[in-house]
Design a protein around this motif. Structure first.
Motif, PDB file in Angstrom:
ATOM      1  N   TYR A  29       0.724  -1.056  -0.131  1.00  0.00           N
ATOM      2  CA  TYR A  29       0.058  -0.069   0.158  1.00  0.00           C
ATOM      3  C   TYR A  29       0.808   1.289  -0.086  1.00  0.00           C
ATOM      4  N   PHE A  34      -0.133   5.267  -0.854  1.00  0.00           N
ATOM      5  CA  PHE A  34      -0.976   5.301   0.327  1.00  0.00           C
ATOM      6  C   PHE A  34       0.148   5.854   1.609  1.00  0.00           C
ATOM      7  N   LEU A  51      -3.270   3.262   7.185  1.00  0.00           N
ATOM      8  CA  LEU A  51      -2.767   4.007   6.085  1.00  0.00           C
ATOM      9  C   LEU A  51      -3.754   4.815   5.226  1.00  0.00           C
ATOM     10  N   THR A  52      -3.533   6.029   4.608  1.00  0.00           N
ATOM     11  CA  THR A  52      -4.490   6.869   3.891  1.00  0.00           C
ATOM     12  C   THR A  52      -4.016   7.040   2.732  1.00  0.00           C
ATOM     13  N   PRO A  53      -5.129   6.898   1.432  1.00  0.00           N
ATOM     14  CA  PRO A  53      -4.872   7.233   0.402  1.00  0.00           C
ATOM     15  C   PRO A  53      -4.751   8.906   0.093  1.00  0.00           C
ATOM     16  N   SER A  56      -7.538  11.595   0.872  1.00  0.00           N
ATOM     17  CA  SER A  56      -8.717  11.009   1.334  1.00  0.00           C
ATOM     18  C   SER A  56      -8.922  11.379   2.658  1.00  0.00           C
ATOM     19  N   SER A  59      -9.304   6.290   5.955  1.00  0.00           N
ATOM     20  CA  SER A  59      -8.025   5.589   5.921  1.00  0.00           C
ATOM     21  C   SER A  59      -8.460   4.017   5.866  1.00  0.00           C
TER      22      SER A  59
END
Length: 135
Positions: A29, A34, A51-53, A56, A59
Motif C-alpha cells: 500500500y 498510500f 494508511l491513508t490514500p 482521502s 483511511s
C-alpha cells in the motif's frame, strides 16, 4: 407517535482490510501511494497499521486482531480519481499491476488488487456527474 430522528453527519473514517502478512501488505500500500500514518503493536495479539490514500479523509487499517474477515475478501473498494489514465500510469510506475482503463457510461475505471486479492476500483467520474467538478 414516531420519534423524530436528528439528522447528523456521518463520515466514514476507517475501513479494515483483511490480510495474511501485515508487513507485505503495508509495503504494497505504501508502494501504491498510500501514506503510512501509524504502525503500533498493542499486544502480542493486536497490531494496528493505518494508511491513508492521498487526498482521502478515510483511511484503511491493516493488522492483527482487527477483523474477522478472511484475507482477500474485501471486494470492490472504490476511490474517485481526477484522471483514470494518470492514476493507472502512477500505479504502474510504482510497480503495482493495474488493469487497462475500463470505459463505462458512469465513469472510467482502473482496477488493482493487493497481494491477498483485496480488490480496488479507481473511478474517474463522468463530466455529467455532480462530483466530477470537485475531484
Amino acid at each position: 407517535m414516531v420519534p423524530t430522528v436528528m439528522s447528523m453527519d456521518m463520515k466514514l473514517e476507517l475501513v479494515a482490510v483483511p490480510v495474511t502478512d501485515v508487513d507485505r501488505a503495508k509495503d504494497f500500500y505504501v508502494r501504491a501511494g498510500f501514506v503510512a500514518d501509524h504502525d503500533h503493536t498493542v499486544s502480542e495479539d493486536v497490531r494496528f497499521v493505518q494508511l491513508t490514500p492521498p487526498g482521502s479523509a478515510c483511511s484503511i487499517a491493516l493488522g492483527k486482531g482487527l477483523t474477522e474477515m478472511a484475507p482477500g475478501s474485501l471486494d470492490n473498494m472504490q476511490m474517485v480519481v481526477p484522471d483514470a489514465d494518470a492514476a493507472r500510469a502512477d500505479l504502474l510506475e510504482r510497480g503495482v499491476e493495474a488493469s487497462e482503463v475500463d470505459e463505462q457510461p458512469w465513469g472510467r475505471f482502473v482496477f488493482f488488487a493487493d497481494p491477498d486479492g483485496n480488490r480496488w476500483a479507481l473511478q474517474e467520474l463522468p463530466d455529467w456527474s455532480v462530483g466530477a467538478q470537485t475531484g
